[in-house]
Design a protein around this motif. Structure first.
Motif, short mmCIF file in Angstrom:
data_model
loop_
_atom_site.label_atom_id
_atom_site.label_comp_id
_atom_site.label_asym_id
_atom_site.label_seq_id
_atom_site.Cartn_x
_atom_site.Cartn_y
_atom_site.Cartn_z
N ASP A 222 -16.16 -5.99 -4.15
CA ASP A 222 -14.79 -5.56 -3.92
C ASP A 222 -14.27 -6.39 -2.74
O ASP A 222 -15.03 -7.10 -2.07
CB ASP A 222 -14.75 -4.07 -3.59
CG ASP A 222 -13.36 -3.45 -3.76
OD1 ASP A 222 -12.42 -4.19 -4.10
OD2 ASP A 222 -13.24 -2.24 -3.55
N LEU A 223 -12.97 -6.32 -2.48
CA LEU A 223 -12.41 -7.02 -1.34
C LEU A 223 -12.74 -6.24 -0.06
O LEU A 223 -12.28 -5.13 0.13
CB LEU A 223 -10.89 -7.15 -1.50
CG LEU A 223 -10.42 -8.08 -2.62
CD1 LEU A 223 -8.91 -8.00 -2.77
CD2 LEU A 223 -10.85 -9.52 -2.35
N ASP A 224 -13.56 -6.84 0.78
CA ASP A 224 -13.97 -6.22 2.04
C ASP A 224 -14.36 -7.34 3.00
O ASP A 224 -14.88 -8.38 2.59
CB ASP A 224 -15.13 -5.26 1.80
CG ASP A 224 -15.36 -4.33 2.97
OD1 ASP A 224 -14.40 -4.10 3.74
OD2 ASP A 224 -16.48 -3.82 3.12
N HIS A 225 -14.11 -7.11 4.29
CA HIS A 225 -14.37 -8.14 5.31
C HIS A 225 -13.71 -9.46 4.92
O HIS A 225 -14.27 -10.55 5.10
CB HIS A 225 -15.88 -8.35 5.50
CG HIS A 225 -16.62 -7.12 5.94
ND1 HIS A 225 -16.37 -6.51 7.15
CD2 HIS A 225 -17.59 -6.39 5.33
CE1 HIS A 225 -17.17 -5.44 7.27
NE2 HIS A 225 -17.89 -5.35 6.19
N ASN A 231 -10.60 -14.07 0.88
CA ASN A 231 -9.64 -13.09 0.37
C ASN A 231 -9.60 -13.02 -1.16
O ASN A 231 -8.65 -12.49 -1.74
CB ASN A 231 -8.24 -13.37 0.92
CG ASN A 231 -7.76 -14.77 0.59
OD1 ASN A 231 -8.41 -15.49 -0.17
ND2 ASN A 231 -6.64 -15.17 1.16
N THR A 232 -10.62 -13.55 -1.83
CA THR A 232 -10.77 -13.36 -3.27
C THR A 232 -12.19 -12.91 -3.55
O THR A 232 -13.12 -13.24 -2.80
CB THR A 232 -10.50 -14.65 -4.07
OG1 THR A 232 -11.53 -15.62 -3.78
CG2 THR A 232 -9.14 -15.26 -3.70
N VAL A 233 -12.38 -12.19 -4.65
CA VAL A 233 -13.74 -11.73 -4.97
C VAL A 233 -14.64 -12.91 -5.33
O VAL A 233 -15.86 -12.85 -5.13
CB VAL A 233 -13.74 -10.69 -6.11
CG1 VAL A 233 -13.21 -9.36 -5.62
CG2 VAL A 233 -12.96 -11.19 -7.32
N GLU A 234 -14.06 -14.01 -5.85
CA GLU A 234 -14.87 -15.18 -6.17
C GLU A 234 -15.42 -15.84 -4.90
O GLU A 234 -16.59 -16.24 -4.85
CB GLU A 234 -14.05 -16.19 -6.97
CG GLU A 234 -13.66 -15.73 -8.37
CD GLU A 234 -12.50 -14.75 -8.37
OE1 GLU A 234 -12.29 -14.06 -9.40
OE2 GLU A 234 -11.77 -14.67 -7.35
#
Length: 547
Positions: A222-225, A231-234
Motif C-alpha cells: 500500500d502507499l506508506d512512507h 509515491n507509487t506502489v511500483e
C-alpha cells in the motif's frame, strides 16, 4: 533516519558510560542509552544527516557487524536459516504466524519485529517470548564495547568515512537481534520483519550463501512512507524487492529496469544460485507490483522462483472447518497461508495438524486484540495506519462489537499522514464518544504539523470556519477533531461527543469513573495502542534466563 521508533519504558535513573568508556550497566542502562543522543537523531539536522546514509545501510551494517569479536565457544556451527518478510500491511502478523507454526512443529525460533508496544524487548523474541532483560543487556554492552574498542584501534577510520562510532537506534537493535540469535541462543530458524522498505533496510545485510539460506515473503503493498520509499506502489515494490537479492551489495537494478524487456536482457547475465530459496507474494497485489517483484527475483535473485499465494486463504479456511485463527480478521487467512508457505520452504513442516495448531494459537499484541476487563469493559485494539489496515479494523470491529452495547473510539495517527481518508473509513461506525488522544511517546519528525484547513484544502474539501480549531496554535489532536467535524457536519444527529488531548491513562480513568461499561475501540497509531496496553497493565512473560 530511523525506520522505526517506539516507546521508552520507565526506568530508574542510571549512569550511561560515555562513548570514550566501556561498561556494562545492565538492562535499564542499555535502554536509556538506546534512547539517548548516542543512538537517536533528535534535531532536524541530525535526522537529515542520517537520512543521507540510507542507501549505504547494507554497507554500514556490515562494517559494524565485522567489528564484533565472537568467542570461539559462541560461534555458530549450523547453517543460518531465515525467513525475511516485507510488505506494508500484515508483515508483522505473517511473522507471528511463522513463529507459531515453527514452534508447533518443534523448532526453536528467534523473531525480530518492530515497533514494540510497551517493552523494547518485545522486538526480540525467543520461542515466542520477549528475551530476558539480562540477555538484552549483555548483548547491548558486548556490541557497544566491541565497537568502541574497534574505534580506538583504528584511530577513528570508520568515522572518517562518515560512519558514526555507534549505530543509530534501529540499526543497533537489528545488530543486537542478529547477534543474540547467532551467538547467544539456540535458534533453528530466524524470522525477520523488515523495518521499512527492504533494499536499504538494516535487516538486509546478510548475503544468501550455502551458510545462509533465506526464504523471502511479501504481504500486501500500500502507499506508506511515500516521502522515503516513493509515491507509487511500483516504486515501493522496487524498494521492498531488494530483499530478494543474493548479493546485497552487488549490482542492483533501478526502478526502470523492471520492464519485461529489461528482465529478459539482464537475466541472461545472471547465474542462478542453488542456495537461493523461493520467494512468495500475496496475489492481492496488483499485476504491476507483482511484475516488479518478478524482475527483482529474476535479476538480483539470480532467477529465484516467485510464487503467488492465495490472499483469501480459501484452502486454509476449508481445513480449519469453522475453527478460527489466533489473529482476528478475514485478511489474516491470506497472511497465515503465506506463513505456511514460507515455513514449508525453509524447514520440513510435514505435520499438517501441528501447522494448523500453530495458526490457531498465534497471538500478536495490539493487532486485532480483544481485552476483556473486569466489570464488563471490552477493549478492541488494532494498530492501523493505512487505508487497507483501517478497512480491516472496521471489519474486525464490526465482527466483534455487540450492537446492544454503546461504543467509544480512541484515535490518533502521525501528522505525517493525511488523516482525512483514514477517518472517512471510520465514519460508518456507531460511536457515542471519540477521544482524539495523545500517545505516551512519538518519534521525532522534520515535517511541520499541518492545520485542518491545509489538509482539507489539499483534499479539495470546503472549509467551515465554525468547525475549525478554536485557537491559533491547535494541537494535532484538535486538528483531527476539526477534520472529523467537517466529515460529519451533514449528520448532526449522529455527531459523537469529541474529546481531545487526553492520554491513555486519563481516558481509562475517565471512562471507568464517568461511563457505564462499554466497548472501546483503540485504533490508528501503534504508539497509541501501546499506551493503552500500558494503562491497562497488560504484560507478557519473558523468555528464560541463560547463563
Amino acid at each position: 533516519m530511523k525506520s522505526k521508533d517506539s516507546q521508552l519504558p520507565t526506568t530508574t535513573a542510571t549512569t550511561i558510560p560515555n562513548q570514550q568508556t566501556h561498561g556494562d550497566g545492565g538492562f535499564e542502562a542499555a535502554v536509556q542509552a538506546l534512547f539517548s543522543s548516542e543512538h537517536q537523531s533528535t534535531t532536524k539536522e541530525e535526522i537529515m544527516k542520517a537520512a543521507q546514509r540510507r542507501t549505504r545501510t547494507v554497507q554500514d551494517m556490515r562494517e559494524y557487524w565485522n567489528c564484533l569479536e565472537v568467542p570461539k565457544q559462541q560461534r555458530r556451527r549450523m547453517k543460518r536459516k531465515m525467513i525475511h518478510i516485507t510488505g506494508t500491511k500484515g508483515k508483522g502478523s505473517t511473522a507471528c504466524f511463522c513463529e507459531s507454526i515453527l514452534r508447533a512443529n518443534g523448532y526453536s525460533t528467534g523473531l525480530f519485529t518492530s515497533p514494540h508496544l510497551i517493552d523494547i524487548r518485545e522486538r526480540i523474541r525467543w520461542n515466542g517470548r520477549p528475551i530476558h532483560p539480562s540477555i538484552f543487556g549483555r548483548a547491548y554492552w558486548k556490541i557497544r564495547n566491541d565497537l568502541l574498542e574497534q574505534h580506538q584501534h583504528t584511530s577513528g577510520q570508520l568515522n572518517e568515512a562518515g560512519l558514526p562510532t555507534l549505530p543509530g537506534y534501529f540499526r543497533m537493535l537489528t545488530i543486537m537481534a542478529y547477534y543474540i540469535f547467532e551467538h547467544m541462543l539456540e535458534v533453528d530458524v530466524l524470522i525477520i520483519e523488515v523495518g521499512m522498505g527492504g533494499r536499504y533496510d538494516a535487516t538486509n545485510f546478510w548475503d544468501v550463501s550455502p551458510d545462509c539460506q533465506v526464504v523471502a515473503g511479501v504481504t500486501k503493498l500500500d502507499l506508506d512512507h511515500t516521502r522515503i520509499l516513493g509515491n507509487t506502489v511500483e516504486r515501493i515494490a522496487w524498494e521492498k524487492g531488494g530483499i530478494f537479492a543474493i548479493d546485497k551489495i552487488g549490482p542492483n537494478i533501478s526502478p526502470k529496469d523492471t520492464s519485461d524487456e529489461e528482465v529478459k536482457a539482464k537475466k541472461t547475465t545472471t547465474m542462478t544460485s542453488s542456495n537461493a530459496l523461493p520467494c512468495f507474494i500475496l496475489d492481492s497485489n496488483t499485476p504491476s507490483v507483482i511484475r516488479v517483484f518478478q524482475s527483482c527475483a529474476n535479476i538480483e535473485g539470480g532467477g529465484r522462483p516467485l510464487h503467488l499465494v492465495d490472499s483469501t486463504g480459501s484452502q486454509l479456511k476449508n481445513e480449519l472447518n469453522g475453527q478460527v485463527l489466533g489473529l482476528a480478521g478475514q485478511h489474516q487467512y491470506g497472511n497465515a497461508t503465506l506463513a505456511i508457505e514460507l515455513c514449508n520452504a525453509i524447514v520440513p513442516t510435514n505435520d499438517r495438524l501441528k501447522t494448523l495448531q500453530g495458526v490457531q494459537t498465534a497471538t500478536w499484541p495490539g493487532r486485532c486484540q480483544i481485552l476483556q476487563q473486569h466489570q464488563g469493559w471490552t477493549y478492541l485494539l488494532d494498530g492501523a495506519h493505512t487505508l487497507d489496515s483501517i478497512t480491516a479494523t472496521v471489519e474486525f470491529f464490526s465482527m466483534n462489537a455487540k450492537e446492544e452495547e454503546s461504543c467509544v473510539m480512541v484515535f490518533n495517527c502521525s501528522h505525517e499522514r493525511n488523516p482525512i481518508e483514514l477517518l472517512q473509513l471510520l465514519l460508518p461506525l456507531s460511536i457515542s464518544t471519540i477521544y482524539f488522544a495523545k500517545s505516551d511517546s512519538s518519534r521525532p519528525s522534520p515535517i511541520a504539523v499541518p492545520t485542518a484547513a491545509e489538509l482539507l484544502r489539499e483534499h479539495g474539501m470546503g472549509i467551515q470556519e465554525d468547525l475549525l480549531e478554536g485557537n491559533d496554535t491547535p494541537t494535532w489532536q484538535e486538528t483531527l477533531a476539526s477534520i472529523w467535524k467537517h466529515l460529519k457536519h451533514k449528520e448532526v444527529s449522529t455527531t459523537a461527543n469529541l474529546k481531545c488531548n487526553w492520554s491513555a491513562r486519563q481516558i481509562v480513568d475517565d471512562l471507568q469513573s464517568n461511563h457505564d461499561p462499554c466497548q472501546v475501540l483503540v485504533t490508528g497509531s501503534l504508539y497509541l495502542v501501546g499506551s493503552f496496553l500500558t494503562a491497562l497493565d497488560w504484560k507478557e512473560e519473558s523468555s528464560p534466563i541463560i547463563e
